[in-house]
Design an enzyme around this catalytic site. Structure first.
Site, short mmCIF file in Angstrom:
data_model
loop_
_atom_site.label_atom_id
_atom_site.label_comp_id
_atom_site.label_asym_id
_atom_site.label_seq_id
_atom_site.Cartn_x
_atom_site.Cartn_y
_atom_site.Cartn_z
N TYR A 18 -1.59 0.04 11.41
CA TYR A 18 -1.81 -0.65 10.05
C TYR A 18 -0.62 -0.48 9.04
O TYR A 18 0.02 -1.67 8.61
CB TYR A 18 -3.22 -0.10 9.30
CG TYR A 18 -3.16 -0.44 7.90
CD1 TYR A 18 -3.44 -2.00 7.54
CD2 TYR A 18 -2.99 0.38 6.87
CE1 TYR A 18 -3.38 -2.18 6.19
CE2 TYR A 18 -3.17 0.06 5.54
CZ TYR A 18 -3.15 -1.15 5.15
OH TYR A 18 -3.48 -1.51 4.05
N GLU A 21 0.35 3.58 1.98
CA GLU A 21 0.26 3.98 3.28
C GLU A 21 1.78 3.95 3.87
O GLU A 21 2.07 4.65 4.99
CB GLU A 21 -0.60 3.34 4.14
CG GLU A 21 -2.08 3.60 3.81
CD GLU A 21 -3.00 4.08 4.79
OE1 GLU A 21 -2.49 4.11 5.99
OE2 GLU A 21 -4.19 4.15 4.51
N LYS A 60 2.17 -2.96 7.66
CA LYS A 60 2.40 -3.50 6.18
C LYS A 60 3.71 -3.09 5.69
O LYS A 60 4.36 -3.80 4.87
CB LYS A 60 1.39 -2.59 5.30
CG LYS A 60 0.05 -2.79 5.29
CD LYS A 60 -0.28 -4.33 4.80
CE LYS A 60 -0.39 -4.26 3.36
NZ LYS A 60 -0.68 -5.67 3.01
N THR A 85 0.70 -1.32 -0.10
CA THR A 85 0.15 0.03 0.03
C THR A 85 0.98 1.36 0.19
O THR A 85 2.05 1.22 0.45
CB THR A 85 -0.73 0.16 1.26
OG1 THR A 85 -1.49 1.24 1.37
CG2 THR A 85 -0.23 -0.32 2.49
P1 NAD Z 1 -10.28 -6.60 3.08
O1 NAD Z 1 -10.27 -6.31 4.70
O2 NAD Z 1 -11.57 -6.47 2.39
O3 NAD Z 1 -9.90 -8.10 2.87
C1 NAD Z 1 -8.71 -8.89 3.67
C2 NAD Z 1 -9.17 -10.36 3.60
O4 NAD Z 1 -7.88 -11.19 4.08
C3 NAD Z 1 -10.43 -10.89 4.09
O5 NAD Z 1 -11.10 -11.87 3.02
C4 NAD Z 1 -10.02 -11.67 5.29
O6 NAD Z 1 -10.95 -12.65 5.72
C5 NAD Z 1 -8.72 -11.92 4.81
N1 NAD Z 1 -7.86 -12.29 6.24
C6 NAD Z 1 -7.49 -11.49 7.43
N2 NAD Z 1 -6.88 -11.97 8.27
C7 NAD Z 1 -6.49 -13.41 7.57
C8 NAD Z 1 -5.70 -14.47 8.07
N3 NAD Z 1 -5.12 -14.19 9.21
N4 NAD Z 1 -5.71 -15.48 7.38
C9 NAD Z 1 -6.16 -15.58 6.16
N5 NAD Z 1 -6.90 -14.59 5.49
C10 NAD Z 1 -6.99 -13.39 6.29
O7 NAD Z 1 -9.09 -5.96 2.38
P2 NAD Z 1 -8.65 -5.33 1.22
O8 NAD Z 1 -9.21 -3.77 1.09
O9 NAD Z 1 -9.22 -6.19 0.07
O10 NAD Z 1 -7.24 -5.48 1.36
C11 NAD Z 1 -6.53 -6.40 0.41
C12 NAD Z 1 -4.97 -6.09 0.57
O11 NAD Z 1 -4.64 -5.28 -0.43
C13 NAD Z 1 -4.19 -5.72 1.88
O12 NAD Z 1 -3.36 -6.53 1.94
C14 NAD Z 1 -4.44 -4.55 1.87
O13 NAD Z 1 -3.22 -3.75 2.67
C15 NAD Z 1 -4.06 -4.17 0.45
N6 NAD Z 1 -4.21 -2.92 0.11
C16 NAD Z 1 -5.51 -2.33 0.07
C17 NAD Z 1 -6.09 -1.26 -0.40
C18 NAD Z 1 -7.38 -0.62 -0.21
O14 NAD Z 1 -7.50 0.75 -0.80
N7 NAD Z 1 -8.35 -1.05 -0.01
C19 NAD Z 1 -5.10 -0.45 -1.12
C20 NAD Z 1 -3.56 -0.85 -1.21
C21 NAD Z 1 -3.50 -2.18 -0.64
O1 DAU Z 2 -4.19 4.25 0.65
C1 DAU Z 2 -4.52 2.88 0.53
C2 DAU Z 2 -5.22 2.46 1.93
O2 DAU Z 2 -6.41 2.70 1.67
C3 DAU Z 2 -4.96 0.73 2.19
O3 DAU Z 2 -3.82 0.40 2.36
C4 DAU Z 2 -6.13 0.51 3.38
O4 DAU Z 2 -6.16 -0.77 3.41
C5 DAU Z 2 -7.38 1.09 3.01
O5 DAU Z 2 -8.16 1.05 4.15
C6 DAU Z 2 -7.18 2.74 2.81
O6 DAU Z 2 -6.76 3.32 4.03
P1 DAU Z 2 -7.52 4.64 4.22
O7 DAU Z 2 -7.47 4.99 5.67
O8 DAU Z 2 -7.00 5.72 3.37
O9 DAU Z 2 -9.01 4.60 3.81
P2 DAU Z 2 -10.41 4.88 4.45
O10 DAU Z 2 -11.49 4.49 3.49
O11 DAU Z 2 -10.72 4.50 5.93
O12 DAU Z 2 -10.18 6.35 4.71
C7 DAU Z 2 -10.05 7.13 3.48
C8 DAU Z 2 -10.13 8.53 3.67
O13 DAU Z 2 -11.32 9.23 4.29
C9 DAU Z 2 -9.12 9.16 5.05
O14 DAU Z 2 -8.64 10.30 4.73
C10 DAU Z 2 -10.28 9.03 6.22
C11 DAU Z 2 -11.45 9.49 5.69
N1 DAU Z 2 -12.55 9.31 6.45
C12 DAU Z 2 -12.84 7.78 6.49
C13 DAU Z 2 -13.93 7.16 7.00
C14 DAU Z 2 -14.01 5.79 7.29
C15 DAU Z 2 -13.34 9.98 6.80
O15 DAU Z 2 -13.40 11.41 6.83
N2 DAU Z 2 -14.58 9.46 7.52
C16 DAU Z 2 -14.92 8.12 7.56
O16 DAU Z 2 -16.01 7.82 8.19
#
Ligand code: NAD
Ligand code: DAU
Length: 342
Positions: free
Chosen positions: A151, A128, A155, A126
């Protein structure tokens, strides 16, 4: 190619599994997922009869579960999505599970991949890990790691372990680092699905601080396409940033969602800021574009409209996952069983 995908029942993982099976008819996927609150087999309901997809319920941080799955299958590659992924949870509920899954889990997978001669290990990371930007500039792959929340710290720790496995033991590793994703099947705790769900219920939309924190948004299928090309064509040991170059303040996103749903901006409520809230993220993905020819294919406005429509049409899904109801319902609804690796 036979892939082990971890965390493939979550948001990005389930979109990736579906995309790979559709685009690579020769590929097989074993999907190892613990099914935490964020993992949901309803996300994969359309794949339940696909013979190229095998679901295994298991924990990446359990050496027993990991060695079982590696003993039962010979993998060409591992794609590690499994993680605790929500920043607010890492701040308010503590980092224990984040350390366990994101760090210990990654190391157990690296050890098993090395022992079993897996040809490539792709770590899904990520932006982050880079910390926060000032008013100018973008994160490149050379930006130092300066994670600011628990978090992000886990990572970054995982990225370092992946790098070390490549450097010390010669494991073929690739790390992708992506910006904020949105799209179907995102758990309604993250900004975009949370705001859609609250607006649909005419509830207050909680915007942290002044709402001017900037995130760089990418449609989930563009992220999945970037991972796929890095997996198949990326150079060993490299890091690839993935971002679509759509970096805007949170408030703009929230107002756009309200407009798409024809709801008033008076629903916005400014609430206490997230502790240590990173001010601005923006990704430079020129390396992936230049070296591997990846381009984001989904313009933000179209993708946001499609996502809002998806949440409107799939209200039963997000109400069920939010309440935890799917845990009771998925067996009877879809005939799934928790299949342990033999
Ligand atoms: P998510 O929370 O939707 O999904 C995570 C999945 O991992 C779930 O299915 C959960 O059951 C599984 N999991 C959690 N703990 C586990 C364990 N101990 N063993 C096996 N499975 C387990 O997350 P996401 O948003 O789909 O993110 C997936 C990956 O991408 C993560 O590694 C996250 O850091 C990365 N990522 C996410 C974003 C984003 O914007 N969501 C951006 C960049 C990178
Ligand atoms: O940048 C990549 C990351 O994006 C991933 O690695 C993470 O897994 C993913 O959860 C996401 O992290 P953020 O913290 O950026 O996502 P979130 O959706 O929680 O928040 C996005 C922005 O919105 C952040 O600046 C916080 C703000 N926010 C979030 C929530 C949930 C609000 O203002 N109000 C809210 O209720």
């Amino acid at each position: 190619m036979k892939l082990l995908v971890t965390g493939g029942a979550g948001f990005i993982g389930s979109n990736f599994v579906r995309q790979v099976l559709a685009q690579h008819p020769g590929d097989e996927i074993v999907n190892l997922d613990k099914l935490t609150y964020a993992g949901n087999l309803e996300n994969l309901a359309d794949l339940k009869d696909n013979p190229r997809h095998t679901f295994v319920r298991g924990d990446v941080a359990s050496s027993r579960d990991v060695s079982r799955v590696f003993r039962a299958h010979a993998f060409d590659a591992v794609v590690n999505f499994a993680a605790e992924s929500h920043v607010d949870r890492s701040l308010h509920m503590g980092p224990r599970e984040f350390i366990r899954t994101n760090i210990l889990g990654t190391q157990l997978l690296l050890d098993a991949a090395r022992k079993r001669g897996v040809r490539r290990f792709l770590q899904v990371s990520t932006d982050e890990v880079y910390g926060s930007l000032g008013p100018e500039g973008q994160f490149t792959e050379q930006t130092p790691l300066q994670p600011n929340n628990p978090y992000a710290a886990t990572k970054a720790g995982a990225d370092c372990l992946v790098r070390a496995a490549g450097h010390s033991h010669g494991l073929d590793i690739v790390i992708t680092r992506c910006s904020n994703n949105f799209g179907p099947f995102q758990f309604p705790e993250k900004l975009i699905p949370l705001m859609i769900a609250k607006a649909l219920a005419n509830e207050r939309l909680p915007v942290y601080g002044d709402g001017l924190h900037v995130r760089d948004w990418i449609y989930v299928l563009d992220h999945c396409a970037g991972i796929d090309v890095a997996l198949r064509q990326g150079a060993a040991g490299e890091v690839y940033n993935i971002g679509a170059g759509y970096d805007v303040p949170n408030l703009q996103i929230v107002k756009r969602i309200l407009a798409l749903l024809d709801k008033p901006e008076s629903l916005i409520e400014y609430v206490k800021d997230r502790p240590g809230h990173d001010r601005r993220y923006a990704m430079d993905s020129a390396k992936l574009q230049r070296t591997l020819g990846w381009r984001p294919a989904h313009p933000f406005d179209d993708a946001l409209r499609a996502t809002v429509d998806w949440y409107v049409q799939n209200r039963a899904w997000w109400e069920r996952v939010r309440s935890g109801e799917y845990r009771k319902a998925y067996d009877t609804l879809y005939g799934w069983r928790d299949r342990k690796a033999p």
